[in-house]
Design an enzyme around this catalytic site. Structure first.
Site, mmCIF file in Angstrom:
data_model
loop_
_atom_site.group_PDB
_atom_site.id
_atom_site.type_symbol
_atom_site.label_atom_id
_atom_site.label_comp_id
_atom_site.label_asym_id
_atom_site.label_seq_id
_atom_site.Cartn_x
_atom_site.Cartn_y
_atom_site.Cartn_z
ATOM 1 N N ARG A 1 -53.530 71.122 -8.643
ATOM 2 C CA ARG A 1 -54.290 72.247 -9.230
ATOM 3 C C ARG A 1 -53.505 73.061 -10.252
ATOM 4 O O ARG A 1 -53.843 74.197 -10.549
ATOM 5 C CB ARG A 1 -54.833 73.178 -8.151
ATOM 6 N N LYS B 1 -54.749 74.564 -25.006
ATOM 7 C CA LYS B 1 -55.753 73.502 -24.906
ATOM 8 C C LYS B 1 -55.041 72.203 -24.557
ATOM 9 O O LYS B 1 -54.094 71.805 -25.226
ATOM 10 C CB LYS B 1 -56.486 73.324 -26.236
ATOM 11 N N GLU C 1 -52.865 72.312 -41.469
ATOM 12 C CA GLU C 1 -53.125 73.431 -40.538
ATOM 13 C C GLU C 1 -52.435 74.712 -41.021
ATOM 14 O O GLU C 1 -52.959 75.816 -40.836
ATOM 15 C CB GLU C 1 -52.650 73.080 -39.118
ATOM 16 N N LYS D 1 -51.772 82.245 -34.746
ATOM 17 C CA LYS D 1 -52.493 81.570 -33.661
ATOM 18 C C LYS D 1 -52.406 82.396 -32.381
ATOM 19 O O LYS D 1 -53.397 82.547 -31.660
ATOM 20 C CB LYS D 1 -51.959 80.156 -33.435
ATOM 21 N N GLU E 1 -62.206 80.533 -26.465
ATOM 22 C CA GLU E 1 -63.056 80.195 -27.603
ATOM 23 C C GLU E 1 -64.499 80.657 -27.428
ATOM 24 O O GLU E 1 -65.449 79.877 -27.566
ATOM 25 C CB GLU E 1 -63.010 78.683 -27.871
ATOM 26 N N ARG F 1 -61.818 82.791 -31.744
ATOM 27 C CA ARG F 1 -61.006 81.573 -31.793
ATOM 28 C C ARG F 1 -61.661 80.465 -32.619
ATOM 29 O O ARG F 1 -60.987 79.585 -33.141
ATOM 30 C CB ARG F 1 -60.704 81.083 -30.358
ATOM 31 N N ASN G 1 -61.387 76.636 -36.448
ATOM 32 C CA ASN G 1 -62.049 75.366 -36.751
ATOM 33 C C ASN G 1 -62.411 75.208 -38.220
ATOM 34 O O ASN G 1 -63.112 74.254 -38.590
ATOM 35 C CB ASN G 1 -63.303 75.218 -35.885
ATOM 36 N N HIS H 1 -62.626 71.794 -39.847
ATOM 37 C CA HIS H 1 -62.667 70.819 -38.759
ATOM 38 C C HIS H 1 -64.038 70.177 -38.548
ATOM 39 O O HIS H 1 -64.118 69.097 -37.981
ATOM 40 C CB HIS H 1 -62.193 71.462 -37.452
ATOM 41 N N HIS I 1 -63.323 66.525 -38.501
ATOM 42 C CA HIS I 1 -63.523 65.682 -37.307
ATOM 43 C C HIS I 1 -64.474 64.524 -37.610
ATOM 44 O O HIS I 1 -64.281 63.407 -37.130
ATOM 45 C CB HIS I 1 -64.092 66.507 -36.154
ATOM 46 N N HIS J 1 -54.759 63.834 -38.545
ATOM 47 C CA HIS J 1 -55.703 64.931 -38.276
ATOM 48 C C HIS J 1 -55.719 65.992 -39.394
ATOM 49 O O HIS J 1 -56.772 66.341 -39.918
ATOM 50 C CB HIS J 1 -55.366 65.578 -36.929
HETATM 51 ZN ZN ZN Z 1 -56.716 70.942 -36.130
#
Ligand code: ZN
Ligand code: ADP
Length: 351
Positions: A114, A136, A178, A220, A230, A234, A238, A241, A245, A258
């Site tokens: 956990r 994340k 980024e 950040k 988020e 937050r 993106n 993105h 993505h 990326h």
């Molecule tokens: Zn990214």
């Protein structure tokens, strides 16, 4: 050594940044009398594994480099090794590597008994300025990136900018994507600083990299401190993105690093903002000129618009079938715009 604090009540932690920090790892690492683990990949282990030799309470688990290691199978394999070697709830994990190692080792730490403490030691520029901060963690399932995961904050992040010199150029550019993003979403002065110093950044100039990485971590950290899970703010991270993505997905995650996809995404999302009339024209031109000058092929004509839109519809950020875009508005400021699929098709086909 630079220090950035991430304020998250009982989950708060420090990010330490400097060139050569790994030389002092024995003092900086978190120790416990238990069996501890270092998770790293073969490339990093070959290049920098010797820095970790001093940590004798740590057992090393070395995985194959690359995104395919972010799988259920590799996760299960790591957890089994930890159980077999007697890891307890007090054991510590060090994630030593790029985003792949950080996401995977972070996820294993999040679910082992956990949740056990873990330290991030990011080795790619992308991981140093982005993925190692914010908690994340996750793996991929059925080609859905990061579809299985958990929020699990590290107890410390140790960033040695001296590791960047061995990075392949594509990976470096990915981190630069980024870095630019932070300037556009939050700090126009920083955007101008990055634009002025872009040649130095491309060479990982030791005089400025600690500052560049620190400023990104500060931004950040501030955003994450105000919205850990988020729910609102937050989301501005993106920017670039939604399209980025989709470009990664449509090319089977093999053509673009990326951050390269994010650079192309920021380019076209800025054009979208122009078409919607929500961004100042002169400012949009400044962003577009700079992104265009980075030397990345920005052409996306080969990708069918319908397929791109379908990739966007799979995004976790969507609500009620609407697709979320973060678009520039003015210097250092962006806003969220939700679009129906038909709206997306309209804008994408006219890019
Ligand atoms: Zn990214
Ligand atoms: P990202 O941080 O972009 O998600 P990965 O974890 O996939 O990246 O790492 C990208 C590649 O770079 C991997 O093959 C990894 O082994 C390698 N790598 C990571 N850090 C370094 C470094 N400092 N020098 C050279 N190669 C590195």
């Amino acid at each position: 050594m630079e220090k950035v604090r991430v304020n998250l009540k009982e989950n708060s932690y420090n990010i330490l940044i400097g060139k050569g920090l790994l030389g002092d790892l024995e003092n900086l690492a978190e120790h416990s009398p238990e069996q501890n683990f270092i998770i790293t990949d073969k490339n990093i282990n070959a290049l920098y594994g010797n820095y970790l030799d001093a940590l004798d309470s740590y057992e090393r688990i070395v995985i194959e480099p690359g995104e395919q290691s972010k799988s259920i199978d590799v996760t299960a394999n790591i957890l089994k090794q930890m159980l077999e070697k007697g890891a307890s709830r007090r054991s510590k994990v060090i994630a030593f590597g790029g985003g792949v190692v950080g996401d995977l080792a972070g996820f294993c730490s999040a679910i082992y008994m956990r949740g056990i403490p873990f330290v991030q030691i990011p080795t790619t520029l992308l991981a140093q300025v982005d993925s190692s901060v914010g908690g994340k963690t996750g793996i991929n399932l059925l080609h859905y990136k990061n579809s299985i995961g958990a929020f699990h904050q590290p107890v410390k992040v140790i960033i040695d900018t001296g590791l960047l010199h061995t990075l392949p150029y594509k990976e470096l550019l990915s981190g630069i994507g980024e870095i630019i993003k932070y300037g556009i979403i939050y700090d126009y002065e920083f955007f101008k600083y990055v634009a002025r110093n872009i040649e130095k950044i491309k060479k990982c100039d030791e005089d400025i990299m600690p500052y560049v990485v620190k400023r990104c971590c500060e931004i950040k950290a501030e955003i994450v401190s105000r919205d850990e899970k988020e729910e609102g703010l937050r989301k501005i991270l993106n920017f670039g993105h939604t399209i980025g993505h989709a470009l990664e997905g449509i090319t089977d995650f093999s053509k673009y690093a990326h951050g390269e996809a994010v650079i192309i995404g920021m380019y076209y999302e800025t054009i979208m903002a122009k078409k919607m009339g929500i961004v100042d024209e002169e400012y949009a031109a400044e962003i577009l000129n700079f992104l265009d000058g980075l030397g990345i092929d920005l052409n996306i004509d080969d990708y069918p618009v319908l397929e791109l839109a379908d990739w966007m519809l799979k995004d976790k950020k969507n609500v009620g079938g609407k697709i979320s875009f973060i678009l520039p508005v003015k210097e250092g400021m962006v806003k969220e715009q939700m679009l129906e699929k038909s709206g997306v098709l309209y804008y994408i086909s006219s890019l």
